[in-house]
Design an enzyme around this catalytic site. Sequence first.
Site, short mmCIF file in Angstrom:
data_model
loop_
_atom_site.label_atom_id
_atom_site.label_comp_id
_atom_site.label_asym_id
_atom_site.label_seq_id
_atom_site.Cartn_x
_atom_site.Cartn_y
_atom_site.Cartn_z
N SER A 179 -12.03 5.35 3.23
CA SER A 179 -11.34 5.53 1.95
C SER A 179 -9.91 6.01 2.09
O SER A 179 -9.05 5.71 1.26
CB SER A 179 -12.12 6.52 1.09
OG SER A 179 -13.48 6.23 1.06
N ARG A 233 -11.77 -4.64 -8.57
CA ARG A 233 -12.25 -3.26 -8.69
C ARG A 233 -11.29 -2.31 -8.00
O ARG A 233 -10.60 -1.52 -8.65
CB ARG A 233 -13.67 -3.15 -8.13
CG ARG A 233 -14.43 -1.89 -8.57
CD ARG A 233 -14.11 -0.69 -7.70
NE ARG A 233 -14.41 -0.91 -6.29
CZ ARG A 233 -14.03 -0.09 -5.32
NH1 ARG A 233 -13.33 1.01 -5.60
NH2 ARG A 233 -14.31 -0.36 -4.06
N ASP A 234 -11.16 -2.39 -6.69
CA ASP A 234 -10.22 -1.52 -5.99
C ASP A 234 -8.78 -1.83 -6.40
O ASP A 234 -7.92 -0.95 -6.47
CB ASP A 234 -10.38 -1.67 -4.47
CG ASP A 234 -10.22 -0.35 -3.73
OD1 ASP A 234 -9.48 0.52 -4.24
OD2 ASP A 234 -10.82 -0.18 -2.66
N HIS A 262 -7.07 0.25 -9.12
CA HIS A 262 -6.39 1.50 -8.79
C HIS A 262 -4.86 1.32 -8.76
O HIS A 262 -4.11 2.23 -9.14
CB HIS A 262 -6.83 2.00 -7.41
CG HIS A 262 -8.15 2.70 -7.39
ND1 HIS A 262 -8.38 3.88 -8.06
CD2 HIS A 262 -9.31 2.38 -6.75
CE1 HIS A 262 -9.63 4.27 -7.83
NE2 HIS A 262 -10.21 3.38 -7.05
N HIS A 306 -8.82 0.60 4.44
CA HIS A 306 -7.55 0.75 3.73
C HIS A 306 -6.42 0.71 4.76
O HIS A 306 -6.63 1.02 5.94
CB HIS A 306 -7.52 2.03 2.91
CG HIS A 306 -8.26 1.91 1.61
ND1 HIS A 306 -7.63 1.62 0.43
CD2 HIS A 306 -9.58 1.98 1.32
CE1 HIS A 306 -8.53 1.54 -0.54
NE2 HIS A 306 -9.73 1.75 -0.02
N HIS A 315 -15.31 -1.25 5.02
CA HIS A 315 -14.29 -1.33 3.97
C HIS A 315 -13.08 -0.54 4.44
O HIS A 315 -13.17 0.68 4.63
CB HIS A 315 -14.87 -0.73 2.68
CG HIS A 315 -13.90 -0.62 1.54
ND1 HIS A 315 -13.98 -1.41 0.41
CD2 HIS A 315 -12.84 0.20 1.33
CE1 HIS A 315 -13.02 -1.07 -0.44
NE2 HIS A 315 -12.31 -0.09 0.10
#
EC number: 4.1.3.39
Length: 347
Positions: free
Chosen positions: A164, A10-11, A14, A193, A191
Amino acid sequence: MILISDATLRDGNHAIRHQLSAAQIHAYARAADEAGIDVVEVGHGNGLGGSSCLLGQTPISDRLMLETARAALRTSRLGVHFIPGLGKAADISLALEIGVDVVRVATHCTEANVSARFIEQTRAAGRTAFGVLMMSHMAPPDALLAQAKLMERYGAQAVVLMDSAGYSTPSLVRAKVERLVDGLDIDVGFHAHNNLGLAVANSLVALEAGARIVDACVKGFGAGAGNTQLETLVAAMEREGHDTRTTFERVMTLARGTETFLNPKTPHIQPANIASGLYGLFSGYVPHIQKAAQEFGVNEFELYKRLAERKLVAGQEDIIIEEASRLARERDVQRATGGVRVRELSA
């Protein structure tokens, strides 16, 4: 036990303009299932209903992506990301019909109120609903708790803080996760990054602060600088004593297997270098260990473990050959004795 939610499918979308194919989804989902991953998240990078001219169009439909992953999974749960406004209630209905197990309803960190009907829809179908607060660096701990409490009231079974922008530092993560853990009666997740190179560190701090769910992607495959690298995270979690359904060696196998069908290009640390760090071996030994493992036909990661037991320092390359040879002899004896390990015979 810590739940690992794998957002690679999913991610990771990107990172390649949402162009994952059905074949790639099937291959990775099957491999992640075999590796013992708890939840495999699948879809457009922006979640259900995200495919558009504005956000990027996927080559295959949400239905085909989810049906493909569903067919590949045996023990891992199938998850989806859903942003109200990009996706509709009908998109969740489709996902539930196909057999999605976990719906992660994501809102901006100060707009949890728009998640109510979708969390309720998921729970009414008997499936798991997580709330997700995106761009969590933009709100202080008390404000995040207030938003998380709304999601809890709507029926969310966990709330995940999503960094995010990759903005957060460990101190920020600790303060926010601790506040949610203390103030909620449901699990908290994180989550990360990797924009500041802190994704694994921030994830570990979140676990120390009481989080029970962490998100990660194989080789850090994700938006921007990438997500938390799954292999590195699991290695670090093992060092810290966190219990999961998977192991370092299983996710190493998963990561290496992706080279034939996925091969993410996001910045990441090679599996062999993670192993040398996990076992405390001089980094310059890596090519020698790989060569010896190949020449003697032994498991590379078992060789790392054996060498760590010998407490090698720089300049002891000969011991690499010695241990590889010993592993090969033990393997041969094991085969000859019908599977009894040499170490068991000598115990």
